[in-house]
Design a protein around this motif. Structure first.
Motif, mmCIF file in Angstrom:
data_model
loop_
_atom_site.group_PDB
_atom_site.id
_atom_site.type_symbol
_atom_site.label_atom_id
_atom_site.label_comp_id
_atom_site.label_asym_id
_atom_site.label_seq_id
_atom_site.Cartn_x
_atom_site.Cartn_y
_atom_site.Cartn_z
ATOM 1 N N ILE A 181 -86.996 70.325 84.276
ATOM 2 C CA ILE A 181 -87.701 71.365 85.017
ATOM 3 C C ILE A 181 -86.817 72.611 85.082
ATOM 4 O O ILE A 181 -85.606 72.505 85.193
ATOM 5 N N LYS A 182 -87.403 73.789 85.046
ATOM 6 C CA LYS A 182 -86.632 75.034 85.192
ATOM 7 C C LYS A 182 -86.366 75.290 86.676
ATOM 8 O O LYS A 182 -87.199 74.983 87.532
ATOM 9 N N LEU A 220 -87.207 75.810 92.785
ATOM 10 C CA LEU A 220 -88.176 75.596 91.700
ATOM 11 C C LEU A 220 -89.177 76.754 91.701
ATOM 12 O O LEU A 220 -89.320 77.457 92.713
ATOM 13 N N ILE A 277 -81.329 77.619 85.364
ATOM 14 C CA ILE A 277 -80.840 76.425 84.681
ATOM 15 C C ILE A 277 -81.992 75.429 84.466
ATOM 16 O O ILE A 277 -83.091 75.609 84.997
ATOM 17 N N THR A 278 -81.696 74.391 83.676
ATOM 18 C CA THR A 278 -82.654 73.307 83.471
ATOM 19 C C THR A 278 -82.205 72.121 84.315
ATOM 20 O O THR A 278 -81.033 71.756 84.292
ATOM 21 N N ILE A 279 -83.141 71.544 85.066
ATOM 22 C CA ILE A 279 -82.865 70.387 85.905
ATOM 23 C C ILE A 279 -83.316 69.150 85.125
ATOM 24 O O ILE A 279 -84.442 69.117 84.633
#
Lengths: 69, 69, 69, 69, 69, 69
Positions: free
Chosen positions: A9-10, A29, A55-57
């Motif tokens: 997720i972004k 988010l 970032i990417t989660i």
């Protein structure tokens, strides 16, 4: 790079709090919800994490628990 | 009940796929994003999971990884 | 993509055994040692895993336990 | 003692960095690759970890993620 | 062998249910409480798990969550 | 609230040791056995953990490893 972890997720770094070994990262988010990540302080440095950074989660599906009322 | 796991998000069950031991649950978040959870088939049964059911998603902060481009 | 997970090792898929939900992947490391990974069958498909394929093995540092004699 | 965790590799402690609760241990594998482990400071003490000590690295198969280019 | 995982409890196998990849093991603790473990079917075989067998239960401290009413 | 994590045991806080990011909690089970939990310091605060407090211990079945002699 394609990762086996199913959930990606972004998010945006909202807060960053590190001590000698561990770092706590509060993420926002797109919908406004918040997520907290605890990684090593060395990884937070290596990823150049800073407030405002996108970032990417990544979360493994076996680490996603469910609860019902 | 208040749980130590920092991340608790609301979601809806979109798909449910179980075999003898494990079950895979696809969840929709309010903003439309999807999350996949893998729990035991026995837990999926105990929680009465079914397509359309609203549930709480729980994730420990040490299970939230980060990645940057 | 740079991932917070500290450990990233190159490996080759030696065996692949999947059922409906989960898949077991035996990997060979450069020195000849073997490592076993269990991911979802859907992820094994998405990554196009096949015997002989070279992949990156990712392990969070908090998932690395130690033992002494 | 035989442990259910599938992955057990020999390694040597290269660096040790502890704070009040957690400790970070850098390990060298026989082929020269490095692996980082984060355990509690109390466990690092209990195992008498020290630079140069040979130890066994234990990783559960569900904690081994895969990635392809 | 001394393991970094802080929690090691004695238990007895009460039930065993395996499919192709995963196995679910119900354990009884000395006080009568029950604990469920999900490991790979290959590990259940390697440890010669069977109903009535006495085993050691190992849990990492970062995998122990807490909840209050 | 019903949680997918299979294992939920009652316990009492015996010791509490926190630094800036992480907290270590020693718990006593009804039969007298001890269990150690490491959670974030923020969660320990949010749950109002204190020596003598009764809490619920939650452990995912995939985080319960087994070992035989």
């Amino acid at each position: 790079m394609e990762v086996s972890a199913r959930n990606q997720i972004k998010g945006t770094v909202k807060e960053l709090n590190a001590d000698q070994v561990m770092a706590e990262v509060v993420l926002t988010l797109p919908g406004g919800a918040e997520l907290v990540s605890v990684i090593t302080a060395a990884s937070a440095k290596r990823l150049n994490l800073a407030v405002g950074k996108e970032i990417t989660i990544i979360i493994k599906s076996t680490d996603v628990m469910l609860a019902s009322e």
